[in-house]
Write a protein that holds these residues in place. Structure first.
Motif, PDB file in Angstrom:
ATOM      1  N   GLU B  72      -2.723  -0.651   3.219  1.00  0.00           N
ATOM      2  CA  GLU B  72      -1.622  -1.435   3.781  1.00  0.00           C
ATOM      3  C   GLU B  72      -0.657  -0.476   4.467  1.00  0.00           C
ATOM      4  O   GLU B  72      -0.193   0.491   3.858  1.00  0.00           O
ATOM      5  N   ALA B  73      -0.365  -0.752   5.743  1.00  0.00           N
ATOM      6  CA  ALA B  73       0.534   0.132   6.499  1.00  0.00           C
ATOM      7  C   ALA B  73       1.945  -0.436   6.553  1.00  0.00           C
ATOM      8  O   ALA B  73       2.138  -1.613   6.878  1.00  0.00           O
ATOM      9  N   PHE B  74       2.908   0.404   6.233  1.00  0.00           N
ATOM     10  CA  PHE B  74       4.336   0.076   6.319  1.00  0.00           C
ATOM     11  C   PHE B  74       4.963   0.927   7.429  1.00  0.00           C
ATOM     12  O   PHE B  74       4.870   2.152   7.388  1.00  0.00           O
ATOM     13  N   ILE B  75       5.609   0.290   8.375  1.00  0.00           N
ATOM     14  CA  ILE B  75       6.378   0.990   9.406  1.00  0.00           C
ATOM     15  C   ILE B  75       7.813   0.477   9.309  1.00  0.00           C
ATOM     16  O   ILE B  75       8.045  -0.734   9.394  1.00  0.00           O
ATOM     17  N   VAL B  76       8.780   1.386   9.121  1.00  0.00           N
ATOM     18  CA  VAL B  76      10.179   0.946   9.007  1.00  0.00           C
ATOM     19  C   VAL B  76      10.814   0.909  10.392  1.00  0.00           C
ATOM     20  O   VAL B  76      10.757   1.880  11.145  1.00  0.00           O
ATOM     21  N   LEU B  77      11.403  -0.252  10.727  1.00  0.00           N
ATOM     22  CA  LEU B  77      12.062  -0.427  12.022  1.00  0.00           C
ATOM     23  C   LEU B  77      13.564  -0.200  11.917  1.00  0.00           C
ATOM     24  O   LEU B  77      14.178   0.370  12.816  1.00  0.00           O
ATOM     25  N   GLU B  78      14.158  -0.671  10.821  1.00  0.00           N
ATOM     26  CA  GLU B  78      15.598  -0.491  10.596  1.00  0.00           C
ATOM     27  C   GLU B  78      15.833  -0.324   9.104  1.00  0.00           C
ATOM     28  O   GLU B  78      15.213  -1.028   8.295  1.00  0.00           O
ATOM     29  N   GLY B  79      16.773   0.564   8.748  1.00  0.00           N
ATOM     30  CA  GLY B  79      17.119   0.741   7.345  1.00  0.00           C
ATOM     31  C   GLY B  79      16.197   1.735   6.668  1.00  0.00           C
ATOM     32  O   GLY B  79      15.530   2.549   7.320  1.00  0.00           O
ATOM     33  N   SER B  80      16.147   1.635   5.359  1.00  0.00           N
ATOM     34  CA  SER B  80      15.407   2.605   4.548  1.00  0.00           C
ATOM     35  C   SER B  80      14.643   1.870   3.446  1.00  0.00           C
ATOM     36  O   SER B  80      15.166   0.940   2.838  1.00  0.00           O
ATOM     37  N   GLU B  96       9.447   5.766  10.790  1.00  0.00           N
ATOM     38  CA  GLU B  96       8.551   6.437   9.848  1.00  0.00           C
ATOM     39  C   GLU B  96       7.578   5.415   9.262  1.00  0.00           C
ATOM     40  O   GLU B  96       7.886   4.229   9.153  1.00  0.00           O
ATOM     41  N   MET B  97       6.395   5.889   8.888  1.00  0.00           N
ATOM     42  CA  MET B  97       5.397   4.981   8.330  1.00  0.00           C
ATOM     43  C   MET B  97       4.660   5.619   7.150  1.00  0.00           C
ATOM     44  O   MET B  97       4.710   6.839   6.941  1.00  0.00           O
ATOM     45  N   TYR B  98       3.970   4.762   6.414  1.00  0.00           N
ATOM     46  CA  TYR B  98       3.127   5.237   5.322  1.00  0.00           C
ATOM     47  C   TYR B  98       2.008   4.221   5.118  1.00  0.00           C
ATOM     48  O   TYR B  98       2.223   3.025   5.299  1.00  0.00           O
ATOM     49  N   VAL B  99       0.832   4.722   4.773  1.00  0.00           N
ATOM     50  CA  VAL B  99      -0.278   3.826   4.471  1.00  0.00           C
ATOM     51  C   VAL B  99      -0.562   3.913   2.969  1.00  0.00           C
ATOM     52  O   VAL B  99      -0.917   4.979   2.454  1.00  0.00           O
ATOM     53  N   VAL B 100      -0.362   2.812   2.277  1.00  0.00           N
ATOM     54  CA  VAL B 100      -0.673   2.753   0.852  1.00  0.00           C
ATOM     55  C   VAL B 100      -2.178   2.518   0.711  1.00  0.00           C
ATOM     56  O   VAL B 100      -2.702   1.522   1.220  1.00  0.00           O
ATOM     57  N   PRO B 101      -2.887   3.438   0.057  1.00  0.00           N
ATOM     58  CA  PRO B 101      -4.347   3.268  -0.062  1.00  0.00           C
ATOM     59  C   PRO B 101      -4.706   2.048  -0.918  1.00  0.00           C
ATOM     60  O   PRO B 101      -3.958   1.664  -1.817  1.00  0.00           O
ATOM     61  N   VAL B 119       1.069  -3.736   8.781  1.00  0.00           N
ATOM     62  CA  VAL B 119      -0.232  -3.931   9.428  1.00  0.00           C
ATOM     63  C   VAL B 119      -1.283  -3.981   8.329  1.00  0.00           C
ATOM     64  O   VAL B 119      -1.389  -3.056   7.502  1.00  0.00           O
ATOM     65  N   GLU B 120      -2.025  -5.070   8.304  1.00  0.00           N
ATOM     66  CA  GLU B 120      -3.039  -5.255   7.261  1.00  0.00           C
ATOM     67  C   GLU B 120      -3.985  -6.369   7.693  1.00  0.00           C
ATOM     68  O   GLU B 120      -3.689  -7.112   8.623  1.00  0.00           O
ATOM     69  N   PRO B 121      -5.138  -6.463   7.036  1.00  0.00           N
ATOM     70  CA  PRO B 121      -6.072  -7.522   7.416  1.00  0.00           C
ATOM     71  C   PRO B 121      -5.478  -8.905   7.162  1.00  0.00           C
ATOM     72  O   PRO B 121      -4.650  -9.084   6.264  1.00  0.00           O
ATOM     73  N   LYS B 122      -5.930  -9.868   7.951  1.00  0.00           N
ATOM     74  CA  LYS B 122      -5.578 -11.272   7.710  1.00  0.00           C
ATOM     75  C   LYS B 122      -5.896 -11.636   6.276  1.00  0.00           C
ATOM     76  O   LYS B 122      -6.936 -11.224   5.754  1.00  0.00           O
ATOM     77  N   GLY B 123      -5.049 -12.453   5.673  1.00  0.00           N
ATOM     78  CA  GLY B 123      -5.384 -12.988   4.361  1.00  0.00           C
ATOM     79  C   GLY B 123      -4.887 -12.161   3.193  1.00  0.00           C
ATOM     80  O   GLY B 123      -5.028 -12.577   2.039  1.00  0.00           O
ATOM     81  N   VAL B 124      -4.281 -10.999   3.467  1.00  0.00           N
ATOM     82  CA  VAL B 124      -3.750 -10.181   2.368  1.00  0.00           C
ATOM     83  C   VAL B 124      -2.528 -10.887   1.767  1.00  0.00           C
ATOM     84  O   VAL B 124      -1.628 -11.307   2.495  1.00  0.00           O
ATOM     85  N   VAL B 125      -2.517 -11.005   0.454  1.00  0.00           N
ATOM     86  CA  VAL B 125      -1.413 -11.651  -0.245  1.00  0.00           C
ATOM     87  C   VAL B 125      -0.359 -10.594  -0.579  1.00  0.00           C
ATOM     88  O   VAL B 125      -0.701  -9.495  -1.026  1.00  0.00           O
ATOM     89  N   ASN B 126       0.910 -10.923  -0.334  1.00  0.00           N
ATOM     90  CA  ASN B 126       1.960  -9.900  -0.450  1.00  0.00           C
ATOM     91  C   ASN B 126       2.079  -9.326  -1.859  1.00  0.00           C
ATOM     92  O   ASN B 126       2.458  -8.169  -2.026  1.00  0.00           O
ATOM     93  N   THR B 127       1.731 -10.120  -2.866  1.00  0.00           N
ATOM     94  CA  THR B 127       1.828  -9.621  -4.240  1.00  0.00           C
ATOM     95  C   THR B 127       0.492  -9.095  -4.763  1.00  0.00           C
ATOM     96  O   THR B 127       0.380  -8.764  -5.956  1.00  0.00           O
TER      97      THR B 127
END
Lengths: 142, 142
Positions: B72-80, B96-101, B119-127
């Motif tokens: 799962e890729a996280f890209i921060v646009l604003e804030g921390s 800045e970004m990070y990919v959680v394996p 950024v992640e595949p369709k259908g990924v549940v947030n929890t």
């Protein structure tokens, strides 16, 4: 990207029982962009499953090309990018993105150098099926 | 996202032979972010093959969870944003970004509201596999 640092925490009762805390390193676009100058030569900064995130610096006109097997995402980080299509164009500025559908011919054009983040599957060739002198080497990390 | 506008061009000899020029619309993060206020509820803004780009507003602590099938890729646009792991954390700021394996337990935490691009595949549940009250509806576009 990860290193083990011996560290103690008194904030979290769980953490106090840990002897080692991993140090995780963010991927900082600005830092990565400072490490190369060549244009039209995407550099890999991260992988997500079988996809890659690539930074690139673009200036001038690229070649018309299409990717027959995949969509391609363009995110502009700095500057302005035109993506020309055979029947129109989209102009992207910082904080804007566009996904070029697979099979659609396009030509990126940047009047002044712009810095972009590409997201696409591993192995995608920058010139698609067009080939030629502008074809960049793949899997170059920065 | 696309509409046909009748338009003529005298710049490009090819274009002068076209009767219609497609109007392509950029995806503007700021505009999309202005269209929702709910936190921890990712909104889809684009698809790339079978992947999705989602904007989210995060504030406070999320739940520990993991995605067993995908990175799962996280890209921060604003804030921390802090992403806590069981043995450490990474702090991401704007640009800045990070990919959680895949399979790695993590807990996003934001002291003040931050705005991110996932950024992640369709259908990924947030929890992930944790489920519970914080589970957001999928495929909500903005």
């Amino acid at each position: 990207m990860q290193s083990k640092d011996k560290q103690q925490s008194d904030e979290d009762p769980e953490a106090s029982q840990r002897r080692y805390v991993m140090s995780y390193t963010p991927i900082i676009f600005r830092d990565k962009l400072s490490r190369f100058k060549d244009q039209w030569s995407p550099k890999v900064i991260a992988e997500l499953n079988d996809y890659q995130f690539k930074l690139a610096k673009l200036e001038g006109e690229f070649v018309w090309h299409a990717h027959q097997e995949t969509d391609e995402a363009f995110i502009v980080l700095e500057g302005s990018l035109d993506i020309q299509f055979r029947d129109g164009l989209v102009t992207l500025k910082s904080g804007e993105m566009y996904v070029v559908p697979k099979g659609v011919e396009h030509k990126p054009v940047a009047i002044e150098e712009c810095k972009i983040l590409l997201v696409e599957p591993k192995g995608v060739v920058n010139t698609g099926t067009a080939g030629g002198a502008r074809t960049a080497k793949n899997d170059v990390w920065v």
